[in-house]
Design an enzyme around this catalytic site. Structure first.
Site, PDB file in Angstrom:
ATOM      1  N   ASN A  84       0.952  -1.258  -0.126  1.00 53.44           N
ATOM      2  CA  ASN A  84       0.015  -0.069   0.208  1.00 53.44           C
ATOM      3  C   ASN A  84       1.017   1.153   0.064  1.00 53.44           C
ATOM      4  OD1 ASN A  84      -1.975   1.940   0.395  1.00 53.44           O
ATOM      5  ND2 ASN A  84      -2.459   1.507   2.465  1.00 53.44           N
ATOM      6  N   LYS A 129       0.208   4.128  -0.311  1.00 56.21           N
ATOM      7  CA  LYS A 129      -0.326   5.605   0.245  1.00 56.21           C
ATOM      8  C   LYS A 129      -0.219   6.692  -0.696  1.00 56.21           C
ATOM      9  CE  LYS A 129      -0.218   3.236   4.712  1.00 56.21           C
ATOM     10  NZ  LYS A 129       0.012   3.568   6.030  1.00 56.21           N
ATOM     11  N   HIS A 159      -9.504   1.199   4.516  1.00 56.12           N
ATOM     12  CA  HIS A 159      -8.152   1.304   5.441  1.00 56.12           C
ATOM     13  C   HIS A 159      -8.639   2.354   6.496  1.00 56.12           C
ATOM     14  CE1 HIS A 159      -4.220   2.609   6.428  1.00 56.12           C
ATOM     15  NE2 HIS A 159      -3.906   1.427   5.626  1.00 56.12           N
ATOM     16  N   GLU A 202      -7.190   4.801   7.718  1.00 57.74           N
ATOM     17  CA  GLU A 202      -6.566   6.151   7.268  1.00 57.74           C
ATOM     18  C   GLU A 202      -7.864   6.915   6.627  1.00 57.74           C
ATOM     19  OE1 GLU A 202      -1.918   5.470   7.278  1.00 57.74           O
ATOM     20  OE2 GLU A 202      -3.056   5.550   5.393  1.00 57.74           O
ATOM     21  N   GLU A 221      -5.600  -4.763  10.343  1.00 57.71           N
ATOM     22  CA  GLU A 221      -4.511  -4.033  10.871  1.00 57.71           C
ATOM     23  C   GLU A 221      -4.897  -3.168  11.887  1.00 57.71           C
ATOM     24  OE1 GLU A 221      -4.894  -0.570   7.513  1.00 57.71           O
ATOM     25  OE2 GLU A 221      -6.927  -0.498   8.405  1.00 57.71           O
ATOM     26  N   GLY A 248       2.134   2.723  10.865  1.00 54.07           N
ATOM     27  CA  GLY A 248       2.765   3.865  10.819  1.00 54.07           C
ATOM     28  C   GLY A 248       3.611   4.376  12.154  1.00 54.07           C
ATOM     29  N   SER A 305       2.592  -2.207  10.440  1.00 59.81           N
ATOM     30  CA  SER A 305       4.075  -2.306  10.346  1.00 59.81           C
ATOM     31  C   SER A 305       4.647  -3.696  10.340  1.00 59.81           C
ATOM     32  CB  SER A 305       4.574  -1.795  11.707  1.00 59.81           C
ATOM     33  OG  SER A 305       4.013  -0.229  11.901  1.00 59.81           O
TER      34      SER A 305
END
Length: 252
Positions: free
Chosen positions: A10, A12, A96, A98, A168, A174, A214
């Site tokens: 991914n 991003k 996701h 985010e 996740e 991150g 991660s």
């Protein structure tokens, strides 16, 4: 039963088209012939055409990072599933954390996006996971089970052949923090048990459940060795061809 590993990067909001081409050209010889797992790169919209062209004839598949649930309309800045498929995209990340955190996506809109993507013939990487406060409160199992049920509402058992679930933990994205292999396996197991209640044990056993949070070159092998972890949704490490290749190798 044996499930096929899927290692998906991914990217991003990283890499211009020129930078994307350079990274893919670096990655191609490193993963050439490594067919023990499926390799996917999910790239920003502006990189899709470059990525599709650069990966032709290789074992690397291209995905998008999001999709809208409508076929067309007054949705400024959005992209439909048909637009993605016509560009040659095969996979799409949906839900996701985010997107949920910064762009107010809900389980309801995630479900709509998932159904639209499946109807268009895309393979969906559906993200679920708990925030730190939920983990500390001991309600991780309830949270991921609820998300799984809501996000897959009205998705058929047949369609589940084209759904990958990515667990996740939001607190590990991150941040450099990673769920222990035992935590990852346990929660992926909870998701699989939820799928068994929804669709039956056969569908649950066949479903691919990734870990995303991660995963990197150092911890990938240990995470991928766990029974319920069938691959990874890779963030930062997917932007470095050597690191991404180590993870692909771990999945071989």
């Amino acid at each position: 039963m044996a499930r096929r590993y899927v290692i998906a990067g991914n990217w991003k909001m990283n890499k211009t088209p020129a930078e994307a081409k350079a990274l893919i050209e670096e990655l191609k010889p490193m993963v050439a012939g490594k067919n023990g797992c499926d390799i996917v790169i999910c790239v920003p919209y502006v990189d899709i055409c470059t990525a599709v062209e650069a990966t032709k004839g290789t074992n690397i598949k291209v995905g998008a990072e999001n999709v809208h649930f409508a076929e067309s309309g007054a949705y400024t800045g959005e992209i439909s599933a048909k637009m993605l498929t016509e560009c040659g995209v095969e996979y799409v990340i949906i839900g996701h954390s985010e997107r949920r955190q910064y762009f107010a996506e809900t389980d309801e809109t995630v479900n709509l996006r998932t159904k639209a993507a499946l109807a268009a013939g895309l393979k969906v990487i559906l993200c679920v996971g708990e925030v730190k406060e939920q983990r500390l409160s001991g309600i991780t199992d309830e949270v991921v089970s609820m998300q799984t049920k809501l996000d897959l509402a009205d998705v058929s058992a047949e369609d589940m052949k084209n759904v990958i679930i990515a667990y996740e933990p939001v607190w590990a994205i991150g941040t450099g923090l990673t769920a222990t292999p035992e935590q990852a396996d346990e929660t992926c197991g909870v998701i699989r048990a939820t799928l068994a209640k929804m669709y039956g044990q056969d569908v649950a056993d066949a479903s691919i459940i990734q870990y995303g949070g991660s995963m990197n070159a150092k911890n990938a092998a240990e995470l991928l060795a766990k029974e319920n972890v069938d691959g990874g949704l890779i963030g930062g490490a997917s932007l470095k061809a050597p690191d991404f290749t180590v993870i692909v190798d771990a999945a071989q």
